[in-house]
Motif scaffolding. Structure first.
Motif, PDB file in Angstrom:
ATOM      1  N   GLY A 338       0.828  -1.206   0.000  1.00  0.00           N
ATOM      2  CA  GLY A 338       0.000   0.000   0.000  1.00  0.00           C
ATOM      3  C   GLY A 338       0.854   1.244   0.000  1.00  0.00           C
ATOM      4  N   TYR A 339       1.899   1.227  -0.813  1.00  0.00           N
ATOM      5  CA  TYR A 339       2.974   2.221  -0.724  1.00  0.00           C
ATOM      6  C   TYR A 339       2.741   3.370  -1.699  1.00  0.00           C
ATOM      7  CZ  TYR A 339       7.809   3.939  -0.328  1.00  0.00           C
ATOM      8  OH  TYR A 339       8.923   4.704  -0.097  1.00  0.00           O
ATOM      9  N   ASN A 340       2.740   4.565  -1.186  1.00  0.00           N
ATOM     10  CA  ASN A 340       2.592   5.774  -1.990  1.00  0.00           C
ATOM     11  C   ASN A 340       3.972   6.227  -2.445  1.00  0.00           C
ATOM     12  OD1 ASN A 340       2.069   8.328  -3.062  1.00  0.00           O
ATOM     13  ND2 ASN A 340       1.815   9.286  -1.045  1.00  0.00           N
ATOM     14  N   ILE A 341       4.257   6.083  -3.749  1.00  0.00           N
ATOM     15  CA  ILE A 341       5.575   6.479  -4.242  1.00  0.00           C
ATOM     16  C   ILE A 341       5.682   7.982  -4.463  1.00  0.00           C
ATOM     17  CG2 ILE A 341       5.949   4.231  -5.328  1.00  0.00           C
ATOM     18  CD1 ILE A 341       5.501   5.668  -8.046  1.00  0.00           C
ATOM     19  N   GLY A 342       4.525   8.678  -4.398  1.00  0.00           N
ATOM     20  CA  GLY A 342       4.541  10.133  -4.518  1.00  0.00           C
ATOM     21  C   GLY A 342       4.222  10.651  -5.902  1.00  0.00           C
ATOM     22  N   ASP A 343       4.205   9.752  -6.909  1.00  0.00           N
ATOM     23  CA  ASP A 343       3.919  10.187  -8.278  1.00  0.00           C
ATOM     24  C   ASP A 343       2.426  10.183  -8.554  1.00  0.00           C
ATOM     25  OD1 ASP A 343       6.520  10.637  -9.222  1.00  0.00           O
ATOM     26  OD2 ASP A 343       6.822   8.511  -9.586  1.00  0.00           O
ATOM     27  N   THR A 344       1.997  11.106  -9.389  1.00  0.00           N
ATOM     28  CA  THR A 344       0.627  11.090  -9.894  1.00  0.00           C
ATOM     29  C   THR A 344       0.674  10.734 -11.378  1.00  0.00           C
ATOM     30  OG1 THR A 344       0.659  13.467 -10.371  1.00  0.00           O
ATOM     31  CG2 THR A 344      -0.208  12.774  -8.226  1.00  0.00           C
ATOM     32  N   ILE A 345      -0.346   9.982 -11.819  1.00  0.00           N
ATOM     33  CA  ILE A 345      -0.395   9.534 -13.212  1.00  0.00           C
ATOM     34  C   ILE A 345      -1.781   9.793 -13.779  1.00  0.00           C
ATOM     35  CG2 ILE A 345       1.419   7.798 -12.932  1.00  0.00           C
ATOM     36  CD1 ILE A 345      -2.019   6.470 -13.244  1.00  0.00           C
ATOM     37  N   GLN A 346      -1.863   9.793 -15.094  1.00  0.00           N
ATOM     38  CA  GLN A 346      -3.140   9.845 -15.787  1.00  0.00           C
ATOM     39  C   GLN A 346      -3.142   8.767 -16.867  1.00  0.00           C
ATOM     40  OE1 GLN A 346      -3.701  13.773 -17.395  1.00  0.00           O
ATOM     41  NE2 GLN A 346      -3.775  14.762 -15.395  1.00  0.00           N
ATOM     42  N   PHE A 347      -4.294   8.138 -17.069  1.00  0.00           N
ATOM     43  CA  PHE A 347      -4.412   7.133 -18.118  1.00  0.00           C
ATOM     44  C   PHE A 347      -4.733   7.819 -19.438  1.00  0.00           C
ATOM     45  CE2 PHE A 347      -4.839   4.539 -14.381  1.00  0.00           C
ATOM     46  CZ  PHE A 347      -4.200   3.362 -14.737  1.00  0.00           C
ATOM     47  N   THR A 348      -3.994   7.446 -20.461  1.00  0.00           N
ATOM     48  CA  THR A 348      -4.255   7.952 -21.806  1.00  0.00           C
ATOM     49  C   THR A 348      -4.980   6.915 -22.653  1.00  0.00           C
ATOM     50  OG1 THR A 348      -2.100   7.145 -22.584  1.00  0.00           O
ATOM     51  CG2 THR A 348      -2.193   9.401 -21.725  1.00  0.00           C
ATOM     52  N   SER A 349      -5.008   5.671 -22.162  1.00  0.00           N
ATOM     53  CA  SER A 349      -5.658   4.578 -22.874  1.00  0.00           C
ATOM     54  C   SER A 349      -5.986   3.485 -21.862  1.00  0.00           C
ATOM     55  CB  SER A 349      -4.718   4.020 -23.950  1.00  0.00           C
ATOM     56  OG  SER A 349      -5.174   2.768 -24.430  1.00  0.00           O
ATOM     57  N   THR A 350      -7.084   2.756 -22.104  1.00  0.00           N
ATOM     58  CA  THR A 350      -7.408   1.600 -21.264  1.00  0.00           C
ATOM     59  C   THR A 350      -7.394   0.299 -22.067  1.00  0.00           C
ATOM     60  OG1 THR A 350      -9.775   2.002 -21.599  1.00  0.00           O
ATOM     61  CG2 THR A 350      -8.763   2.925 -19.600  1.00  0.00           C
ATOM     62  N   LYS A 351      -7.108   0.389 -23.360  1.00  0.00           N
ATOM     63  CA  LYS A 351      -6.968  -0.807 -24.198  1.00  0.00           C
ATOM     64  C   LYS A 351      -5.797  -0.615 -25.149  1.00  0.00           C
ATOM     65  CE  LYS A 351     -11.814  -2.313 -24.136  1.00  0.00           C
ATOM     66  NZ  LYS A 351     -12.996  -2.649 -24.957  1.00  0.00           N
ATOM     67  N   PRO A 352      -4.582  -0.881 -24.699  1.00  0.00           N
ATOM     68  CA  PRO A 352      -4.165  -1.338 -23.378  1.00  0.00           C
ATOM     69  C   PRO A 352      -4.051  -0.161 -22.407  1.00  0.00           C
ATOM     70  CG  PRO A 352      -2.252  -1.116 -24.765  1.00  0.00           C
ATOM     71  CD  PRO A 352      -3.443  -0.779 -25.633  1.00  0.00           C
ATOM     72  N   TYR A 353      -3.687  -0.470 -21.165  1.00  0.00           N
ATOM     73  CA  TYR A 353      -3.557   0.567 -20.148  1.00  0.00           C
ATOM     74  C   TYR A 353      -2.226   1.292 -20.317  1.00  0.00           C
ATOM     75  CZ  TYR A 353      -7.719  -1.151 -17.811  1.00  0.00           C
ATOM     76  OH  TYR A 353      -9.018  -1.499 -17.520  1.00  0.00           O
ATOM     77  N   ARG A 354      -2.334   2.552 -20.749  1.00  0.00           N
ATOM     78  CA  ARG A 354      -1.142   3.396 -20.888  1.00  0.00           C
ATOM     79  C   ARG A 354      -1.282   4.617 -19.986  1.00  0.00           C
ATOM     80  NH1 ARG A 354      -1.788   2.483 -26.686  1.00  0.00           N
ATOM     81  NH2 ARG A 354      -0.294   0.877 -27.352  1.00  0.00           N
ATOM     82  N   VAL A 355      -0.157   5.086 -19.466  1.00  0.00           N
ATOM     83  CA  VAL A 355      -0.170   6.202 -18.518  1.00  0.00           C
ATOM     84  C   VAL A 355       0.864   7.244 -18.897  1.00  0.00           C
ATOM     85  CG1 VAL A 355      -0.922   4.718 -16.608  1.00  0.00           C
ATOM     86  CG2 VAL A 355       1.530   5.123 -16.954  1.00  0.00           C
TER      87      VAL A 355
END
Length: 492
Positions: A338-355
């Motif tokens: 349950g570790y928070n690495i501190g980075d925030t991400i956004q998904f640009t695609s879900t087929k496949p999952y890209r961030v």
């Protein structure tokens, strides 16, 4: 085509095929990873403390395992550092990746015999996906360099530790050893400026085809190559065709790099960290990096807007949406839970999952409630520079809450390689791009709470001198793109 180049194409085809198996089954893949992690660590100290034997689902996991950052997990890590076994993961780690902490000195991130191979495979597979997609493989016959930390390691209670990039240097596959540069001796130089000078001398007459590292430090290498040879990097290294980078967004550097190189080269973006290798660019013309769902890491995602609330919802891979800013939470086969690495991400695609990496949860500006994030300032700068010959070496942004006169504002500290002819127009172009991206910022400008962007020029090598002054010149160190206080601003 050489035998090595031909073999690389065959290997690339196999790895691509293997990847598609888990890409096509993302939810099932992540469920299996969670089940494996829980079963493997059930008898560890952490597993017993958090009732792993009773966890049957993600709901159970979220109930028993709270989200933690390093400081919260530190009591367990300290036991591992002291040499205790079966604390966070069965046995002892192979290594500790030592990084600089923000509140209590050094951080020791465990690397285990289960987690370490994934760091190596992910970097390899990123290159193989590039070969599979483009058909380009001739570069494998040239020399390759990764600007990294020293591979010299220390030891603490039977466990070796050092910088992640230095640890990874011990795992370079045998088939790449002949191609790899710089030499071991040069890589061990601790002083970054001396090291870059030594790398320039060592590589100048070599057939360099692949160059990799954090853009800001590769830039220093390129500048010194140009100074030595009095010509563009692309002329010095005629077969240089692939730039591999990670750590920061390349876009603010792209114009400067293309000028230093003298031509365009293909690039691959990576998303590595001491805590795990999370994603790599799998397509040249698709936005985002392929999230690695089958690499011993179980991912959870918390909406950044909700992160500091009392009980934020923890989403799994099947529940995420495009364009939302999520805090990345990981549980790994190195014993991070349950570790928070501190980075925030956004998904640009879900087929496949890209961030894409959108910023850091602690690196933002919200002095007036605007909550501006790293991805927004990088995108605004890129948009303002489009169609111009402006080139930027480095930049950071901070709020100015108490100006000597007039309304408060966001202050952009920029080191230009090539300045705009009209600084006021450039400031307004950045401001316009910011207002398009962030409705709260737009409201503050419209409501005369803030004035438009103010640019403060930073002298040549000013950011480099700042990083040197705080002992973070070179290696994997990165300058924050923005901050909610004036600490960096005042130092500059």
């Amino acid at each position: 085509m050489s035998i090595k180049s031909f073999a690389a194409k065959l290997f690339a085809k196999k790895i691509y095929s293997d990847t598609q198996k888990w890409v096509q089954n993302p939810v099932e893949t992540q469920q299996k990873v969670l089940e494996m992690l829980i079963a493997k660590a059930a008898q560890t100290n952490f597993g017993k403390d958090h009732h792993f034997e009773g966890i049957r689902s993600h709901v159970d996991f979220a109930k028993h395992v709270p989200v933690r950052d390093y400081e919260d997990l530190k009591p367990y890590v300290e036991k591992v550092v002291k040499g205790e076994e079966n604390v966070l993961w069965p046995g002892k780690p192979l290594y500790f990746a030592k990084t600089s902490g923000t509140t209590s000195g050094a951080k020791y991130i465990p690397l285990t015999k289960e987690s370490m191979p994934y760091h190596i495979e992910a970097a390899r597979n990123a290159i193989l996906h590039y070969i599979h997609e483009t058909g380009k493989s001739e570069f494998v016959d040239g020399k390759m360099i990764f600007l990294q930390g020293s591979p010299e390691l220390e030891e603490k209670n039977g466990i070796k530790f050092g910088r992640l990039s230095g640890i990874v240097a011990h795992f370079v596959p045998a088939y790449l050893q002949r191609n790899r540069m710089p030499s071991w001796e040069t890589n061990c130089i601790e002083d970054w400026e001396q090291k870059v000078d030594a790398i320039v001398e060592e590589t100048y007459n070599e057939n360099m085809s692949v160059i990799s590292g954090i853009p800001s430090w590769v830039q220093m290498y390129f500048e010194r190559l140009e100074k030595k040879g009095h010509k563009k990097v692309g002329e010095i290294f005629k077969n240089f065709s692939l730039f591999i980078y990670g750590g920061v967004n390349y876009e603010p550097y792209r114009a400067k790099f293309e000028n230093l190189i003298g031509r365009k080269v293909d690039s691959i973006e990576l998303f590595p960290a001491s805590e795990g290798f999370f994603a790599y660019q799998d397509k040249q013309n698709e936005k985002g990096m392929l999230l690695l769902l089958n690499s011993g890491i179980f991912y959870e995602f918390i909406k950044a807007d909700d992160f500091f609330s009392e009980h934020p919802k923890r989403y799994t891979i099947g529940e995420v949406e495009l364009g939302i800013n999520y805090v990345l939470i990981i549980s790994t086969n190195a014993g991070l839970w349950g570790y928070n690495i501190g980075d925030t991400i956004q998904f640009t695609s879900t087929k496949p999952y890209r961030v894409i990496v959108s910023g850091r949860i602690k690196h933002y500006i919200s002095a007036f409630g605007e909550h501006v994030i790293g991805n927004e300032v990088e995108s605004a700068l890129k948009e303002a520079m489009e169609g111009t010959n402006i080139r930027v070496n480095e930049f950071t942004v901070a709020p100015q809450i108490n100006p000597e006169k007039g309304l408060p504002y966001h202050e952009w500290f920029i080191e230009f390689e090539k300045e705009p002819a009209n600084m006021d127009a450039f400031s307004l172009a950045i401001d316009k791009a910011m207002r398009k991206q962030n409705v709260y910022y737009d409201d503050l400008i419209s409501g005369n709470i803030l004035r438009t962007v103010v640019i403060t020029k930073v002298g040549k090598n000013g950011f480099r001198e700042y990083m040197k002054s705080i002992g973070k010149l070179g290696g994997q160190n990165k300058l924050p793109r923005l901050s909610n206080d004036r600490k960096i601003a005042d130092a500059l």
